[in-house]
Design a protein around this motif. Structure first.
Motif, PDB file in Angstrom:
ATOM      1  N   ALA A   1      37.443 -10.849  26.429  1.00 13.30           N
ATOM      2  CA  ALA A   1      36.851 -10.792  27.768  1.00 13.30           C
ATOM      3  C   ALA A   1      36.920  -9.568  28.498  1.00 13.30           C
ATOM      4  CB  ALA A   1      37.841 -11.971  28.703  1.00 13.30           C
ATOM      5  N   LEU A   2      38.026  -8.941  28.419  1.00 12.04           N
ATOM      6  CA  LEU A   2      37.987  -7.675  29.004  1.00 12.04           C
ATOM      7  C   LEU A   2      36.997  -6.363  28.345  1.00 12.04           C
ATOM      8  CD1 LEU A   2      41.975  -7.131  29.481  1.00 12.04           C
ATOM      9  CD2 LEU A   2      40.376  -7.306  31.344  1.00 12.04           C
ATOM     10  N   VAL A   3      36.791  -6.771  26.981  1.00 10.70           N
ATOM     11  CA  VAL A   3      36.060  -6.052  26.204  1.00 10.70           C
ATOM     12  C   VAL A   3      34.573  -6.208  26.616  1.00 10.70           C
ATOM     13  CG1 VAL A   3      35.100  -5.293  23.725  1.00 10.70           C
ATOM     14  CG2 VAL A   3      37.496  -5.389  24.289  1.00 10.70           C
ATOM     15  N   VAL A   4      34.075  -7.611  26.482  1.00  7.16           N
ATOM     16  CA  VAL A   4      32.903  -7.950  26.952  1.00  7.16           C
ATOM     17  C   VAL A   4      32.325  -7.499  28.359  1.00  7.16           C
ATOM     18  CG1 VAL A   4      31.514  -9.918  27.217  1.00  7.16           C
ATOM     19  CG2 VAL A   4      32.816  -9.907  25.201  1.00  7.16           C
ATOM     20  N   ALA A   5      33.348  -7.894  29.346  1.00  6.14           N
ATOM     21  CA  ALA A   5      33.103  -7.552  30.943  1.00  6.14           C
ATOM     22  C   ALA A   5      32.967  -6.069  31.125  1.00  6.14           C
ATOM     23  CB  ALA A   5      34.284  -8.089  31.454  1.00  6.14           C
ATOM     24  N   ASN A   6      33.339  -5.121  30.077  1.00  5.34           N
ATOM     25  CA  ASN A   6      33.107  -3.912  30.353  1.00  5.34           C
ATOM     26  C   ASN A   6      32.331  -3.147  29.306  1.00  5.34           C
ATOM     27  OD1 ASN A   6      35.272  -2.986  32.510  1.00  5.34           O
ATOM     28  ND2 ASN A   6      36.233  -4.404  31.160  1.00  5.34           N
ATOM     29  N   SER A   7      31.190  -4.030  28.764  1.00  8.13           N
ATOM     30  CA  SER A   7      30.492  -3.585  27.601  1.00  8.13           C
ATOM     31  C   SER A   7      29.015  -3.779  27.921  1.00  8.13           C
ATOM     32  CB  SER A   7      30.767  -4.156  26.321  1.00  8.13           C
ATOM     33  OG  SER A   7      30.083  -5.719  26.468  1.00  8.13           O
ATOM     34  N   PRO A   8      27.832  -3.281  27.374  1.00  5.29           N
ATOM     35  CA  PRO A   8      26.671  -3.645  27.626  1.00  5.29           C
ATOM     36  C   PRO A   8      26.205  -5.069  27.817  1.00  5.29           C
ATOM     37  CG  PRO A   8      26.640  -1.849  25.841  1.00  5.29           C
ATOM     38  CD  PRO A   8      28.182  -2.708  26.116  1.00  5.29           C
ATOM     39  N   LEU A   9      27.268  -5.993  27.242  1.00  5.89           N
ATOM     40  CA  LEU A   9      27.129  -7.384  27.378  1.00  5.89           C
ATOM     41  C   LEU A   9      27.444  -8.193  28.860  1.00  5.89           C
ATOM     42  CD1 LEU A   9      28.178  -8.376  23.825  1.00  5.89           C
ATOM     43  CD2 LEU A   9      25.718  -8.290  24.704  1.00  5.89           C
ATOM     44  N   SER A  10      28.090  -7.104  29.556  1.00  3.51           N
ATOM     45  CA  SER A  10      28.631  -7.481  30.806  1.00  3.51           C
ATOM     46  C   SER A  10      27.857  -8.438  31.714  1.00  3.51           C
ATOM     47  CB  SER A  10      29.260  -6.271  31.594  1.00  3.51           C
ATOM     48  OG  SER A  10      29.731  -6.661  32.895  1.00  3.51           O
ATOM     49  N   GLU A  11      26.658  -7.952  31.839  1.00  2.00           N
ATOM     50  CA  GLU A  11      25.343  -8.799  32.707  1.00  2.00           C
ATOM     51  C   GLU A  11      25.584 -10.099  32.268  1.00  2.00           C
ATOM     52  OE1 GLU A  11      21.175  -8.289  34.657  1.00  2.00           O
ATOM     53  OE2 GLU A  11      22.228  -6.542  33.510  1.00  2.00           O
ATOM     54  N   ALA A  12      25.211 -10.218  30.944  1.00  2.40           N
ATOM     55  CA  ALA A  12      24.913 -11.424  30.391  1.00  2.40           C
ATOM     56  C   ALA A  12      26.273 -12.303  30.426  1.00  2.40           C
ATOM     57  CB  ALA A  12      24.513 -11.269  28.709  1.00  2.40           C
ATOM     58  N   TYR A  13      27.387 -11.811  30.452  1.00  2.00           N
ATOM     59  CA  TYR A  13      28.702 -12.615  30.187  1.00  2.00           C
ATOM     60  C   TYR A  13      28.818 -13.145  31.815  1.00  2.00           C
ATOM     61  CZ  TYR A  13      33.704 -12.941  30.724  1.00  2.00           C
ATOM     62  OH  TYR A  13      35.104 -13.527  31.055  1.00  2.00           O
TER      63      TYR A  13
ATOM     64  N   GLY B   1      49.529 -18.597  21.187  1.00  2.00           N
ATOM     65  CA  GLY B   1      49.790 -17.379  22.179  1.00  2.00           C
ATOM     66  C   GLY B   1      48.938 -16.358  21.571  1.00  2.00           C
ATOM     67  N   ALA B   2      48.950 -16.095  20.256  1.00  2.00           N
ATOM     68  CA  ALA B   2      48.182 -14.998  19.534  1.00  2.00           C
ATOM     69  C   ALA B   2      46.737 -15.204  20.001  1.00  2.00           C
ATOM     70  CB  ALA B   2      48.387 -14.959  18.358  1.00  2.00           C
ATOM     71  N   VAL B   3      46.242 -16.256  19.849  1.00  2.00           N
ATOM     72  CA  VAL B   3      44.811 -16.716  19.906  1.00  2.00           C
ATOM     73  C   VAL B   3      44.393 -16.431  21.530  1.00  2.00           C
ATOM     74  CG1 VAL B   3      42.854 -18.605  20.006  1.00  2.00           C
ATOM     75  CG2 VAL B   3      44.891 -18.419  18.247  1.00  2.00           C
ATOM     76  N   LEU B   4      45.315 -16.870  22.412  1.00  2.00           N
ATOM     77  CA  LEU B   4      44.971 -16.512  23.925  1.00  2.00           C
ATOM     78  C   LEU B   4      44.987 -15.048  24.078  1.00  2.00           C
ATOM     79  CD1 LEU B   4      47.415 -19.000  25.875  1.00  2.00           C
ATOM     80  CD2 LEU B   4      44.922 -18.528  25.983  1.00  2.00           C
ATOM     81  N   GLY B   5      45.912 -14.420  23.587  1.00  2.00           N
ATOM     82  CA  GLY B   5      45.790 -12.941  23.579  1.00  2.00           C
ATOM     83  C   GLY B   5      44.551 -12.260  23.308  1.00  2.00           C
ATOM     84  N   LEU B   6      43.941 -12.531  22.032  1.00  2.00           N
ATOM     85  CA  LEU B   6      42.864 -12.211  21.602  1.00  2.00           C
ATOM     86  C   LEU B   6      41.494 -12.524  22.508  1.00  2.00           C
ATOM     87  CD1 LEU B   6      43.260 -13.201  17.911  1.00  2.00           C
ATOM     88  CD2 LEU B   6      43.084 -10.652  18.771  1.00  2.00           C
ATOM     89  N   ALA B   7      41.636 -13.749  22.917  1.00  2.00           N
ATOM     90  CA  ALA B   7      40.450 -14.321  23.734  1.00  2.00           C
ATOM     91  C   ALA B   7      40.717 -13.433  25.177  1.00  2.00           C
ATOM     92  CB  ALA B   7      40.909 -15.655  24.502  1.00  2.00           C
ATOM     93  N   ALA B   8      41.647 -13.151  25.675  1.00  2.00           N
ATOM     94  CA  ALA B   8      41.908 -12.537  26.928  1.00  2.00           C
ATOM     95  C   ALA B   8      41.302 -10.870  26.592  1.00  2.00           C
ATOM     96  CB  ALA B   8      43.495 -12.298  27.489  1.00  2.00           C
ATOM     97  N   ILE B   9      41.875 -10.390  25.604  1.00  2.78           N
ATOM     98  CA  ILE B   9      41.386  -8.918  25.188  1.00  2.78           C
ATOM     99  C   ILE B   9      39.799  -9.017  25.179  1.00  2.78           C
ATOM    100  CG2 ILE B   9      41.311  -7.260  23.436  1.00  2.78           C
ATOM    101  CD1 ILE B   9      44.325  -8.115  22.938  1.00  2.78           C
TER     102      ILE B   9
ATOM    103  N   PHE C   1      38.877 -16.413  28.209  1.00  2.00           N
ATOM    104  CA  PHE C   1      37.656 -15.773  27.756  1.00  2.00           C
ATOM    105  C   PHE C   1      37.002 -15.942  29.217  1.00  2.00           C
ATOM    106  CE2 PHE C   1      33.375 -15.422  26.759  1.00  2.00           C
ATOM    107  CZ  PHE C   1      33.402 -14.062  26.020  1.00  2.00           C
ATOM    108  N   ALA C   2      36.940 -16.899  29.818  1.00  2.00           N
ATOM    109  CA  ALA C   2      36.053 -17.118  30.972  1.00  2.00           C
ATOM    110  C   ALA C   2      36.527 -16.443  32.227  1.00  2.00           C
ATOM    111  CB  ALA C   2      35.880 -18.637  31.368  1.00  2.00           C
ATOM    112  N   LYS C   3      38.039 -16.492  32.365  1.00  2.00           N
ATOM    113  CA  LYS C   3      38.686 -16.142  33.428  1.00  2.00           C
ATOM    114  C   LYS C   3      39.346 -14.689  33.511  1.00  2.00           C
ATOM    115  CE  LYS C   3      37.610 -19.734  35.536  1.00  2.00           C
ATOM    116  NZ  LYS C   3      36.580 -19.428  37.044  1.00  2.00           N
ATOM    117  N   ALA C   4      39.527 -14.069  32.373  1.00  2.00           N
ATOM    118  CA  ALA C   4      40.411 -12.775  32.071  1.00  2.00           C
ATOM    119  C   ALA C   4      39.290 -11.700  32.294  1.00  2.00           C
ATOM    120  CB  ALA C   4      41.205 -12.783  30.933  1.00  2.00           C
ATOM    121  N   GLY C   5      37.883 -11.850  32.213  1.00  2.00           N
ATOM    122  CA  GLY C   5      37.223 -10.997  32.022  1.00  2.00           C
ATOM    123  C   GLY C   5      37.148 -10.176  33.717  1.00  2.00           C
TER     124      GLY C   5
END
Length: 403
Positions: free
Chosen positions: A27-39, A17-25, A271-275
């Motif tokens: 995804a949210l960080v990457v989707a709202n960063s300069p890496l968003s387009e690449a993601y 569950g901890a790993v899942l939480g980190l993956a979701a966070i 990571f793929a779906k929570a972004g």
């Protein structure tokens, strides 16, 4: 042995569950960063797999959803089969309350979603999204706050989640297997039949792997849900040891696959779906009918359905509460059942197919995250209070010894 296998399952799911939480966070960080387009470009990029005459081209998002998640459903199917034949679900008396509670926990969220979407003019297609429970996240929260609570409560939660998964898999098979090529379905069924006959004899691991890969490929090409194919394949894996083997193929497969599913497959799916990109996100979209319907179904519908059904079964004396558990503790568990996350995201991707950053997918993600976070937070608080009361009660009941 059955008790030990269940405990090992709980430990792995809770820790993941901890790993899942980190993956979701992440995804949210990457989707709202300069890496968003690449993601988002990476998720939509298509890749071809070819092995001799077998070939398949899917996007990264589809490979994760249809490919890796098939392994997850294989493990779920193995767990369901084991629990029915050897574990907690093998005793009919222990099944009534969690099964009826799980059914209530599916009917109430669906009804509440349809009510919200009907009143607000939202899409009706999303009603299956809030029906499922994410076992890993729910057990992770339980592990954090459930110290001192009866172990029967954990088994109750696990059983509920298993029945939820069965219901979700059945819905996926009925609702989301469209345009099916029945010739290829027949070929997959024949392969499963051959596998079930061969399972009476000792089969080495590579043959099982090849068989699963072929059934999976036929299911994808046929337009059939790979979750159904994975559970069907799990049903033919032997639960008893063969000849001189010390461990059954089913236990061995669960032992080998479960860590990969818990620590790789589900986090990668998260990571793929929570972004969700918040760029250009309007207030109207944040409070869209789809968002509110999914969130209400998970947070309100789940607790009403699970708690109400469990109370009704007990009041009618058709079943019993988990041994040693109070109604406050059961209410805490009913709240945790509203943590849909990976399962709800998976169903949402099927209910509203399209690009991972499409308006519908964004709204599904917002609703799932909102409903799951609210359920996990309040569920954790309620169970923490219940746990503290339990410890205080034990402390006050201890006899005072004279020095």
């Amino acid at each position: 042995m059955a008790h030990k296998l269940t405990l090992d399952f709980l430990k792995t799911e809770a820790a993941s569950g901890a790993v899942l939480g980190l993956a979701a966070i992440a995804a949210l960080v990457v989707a709202n960063s300069p890496l968003s387009e690449a993601y988002f470009y990476w998720l939509k990029s298509e890749h071809l797999f070819q092995a001799g005459p077998l070939q398949l081209e899917l996007s990264v998002s589809e490979w994760i959803k249809e490919g890796l998640m098939a392994v997850f459903f294989l493990v779920v199917g193995l767990e369901i089969k084991y629990e029915i034949l050897k574990g907690e679900l093998s005793d009919p008396k222990k099944l009534v309350t969690p099964i009826v509670a799980a059914l209530g926990g599916m009917l109430a969220p669906a009804g509440l979603y349809l009510l919200v979407s009907g009143v607000l003019g939202g899409p009706h297609d999303g009603w299956p999204i809030p029906l499922a429970t994410d076992i890993a996240f729910a057990l992770a929260v339980f592990a954090l706050v459930g110290k001192g609570l009866p172990s029967s409560l954990r088994v109750f939660l696990l059983t509920l989640a298993i029945v939820d998964d069965l219901g979700a898999i059945a819905l996926i098979a009925v609702l989301f297997s469209t345009g099916v090529d029945w010739m290829l379905v027949g070929a997959a069924s024949l392969l499963l039949l051959v596998g079930s006959v061969m399972s009476l004899r000792r089969i080495i691991a590579p043959v099982w792997v090849l068989g699963f890969a072929l059934v999976w490929w036929l299911s994808v090409k046929a337009g059939l849900s790979t979750s159904l194919a994975a559970v069907a394949f799990a049903a033919i894996v032997p639960v008893s040891p063969r000849a001189d083997d010390k461990q059954s193929p089913l236990k061995e497969a669960m032992h080998d696959l479960h860590p990969y599913v818990a620590y790789l497959v589900l986090p990668l799916f998260a990571f793929a779906k929570a972004g969700v990109s918040f760029a250009g996100l309007s207030i109207d979209q944040m409070f869209a009918p789809l968002v509110l319907g999914v969130a209400a179904g998970l947070f309100i519908g789940k607790q009403i359905g699970v708690m109400g059904a469990a109370w009704l079964v007990s009041a009618l004396k058709l079943g019993a509460r988990p041994s040693g558990a109070s109604w406050l503790q059961i209410y805490g568990v009913s709240l945790l059942c509203g943590v849909g996350f990976t399962m709800s995201l998976f169903i949402g991707a099927l209910a509203f197919p399209g690009a991972v950053d499409s308006p519908e997918q964004v709204e599904v993600k917002l609703g799932v995250i909102l409903g799951s976070v609210l359920s996990a937070t309040l569920g954790g608080i309620v169970l923490s209070v219940a746990s503290n009361r339990k410890r205080a009660s034990r402390a006050s009941s201890k006899p005072i010894t004279e020095s």
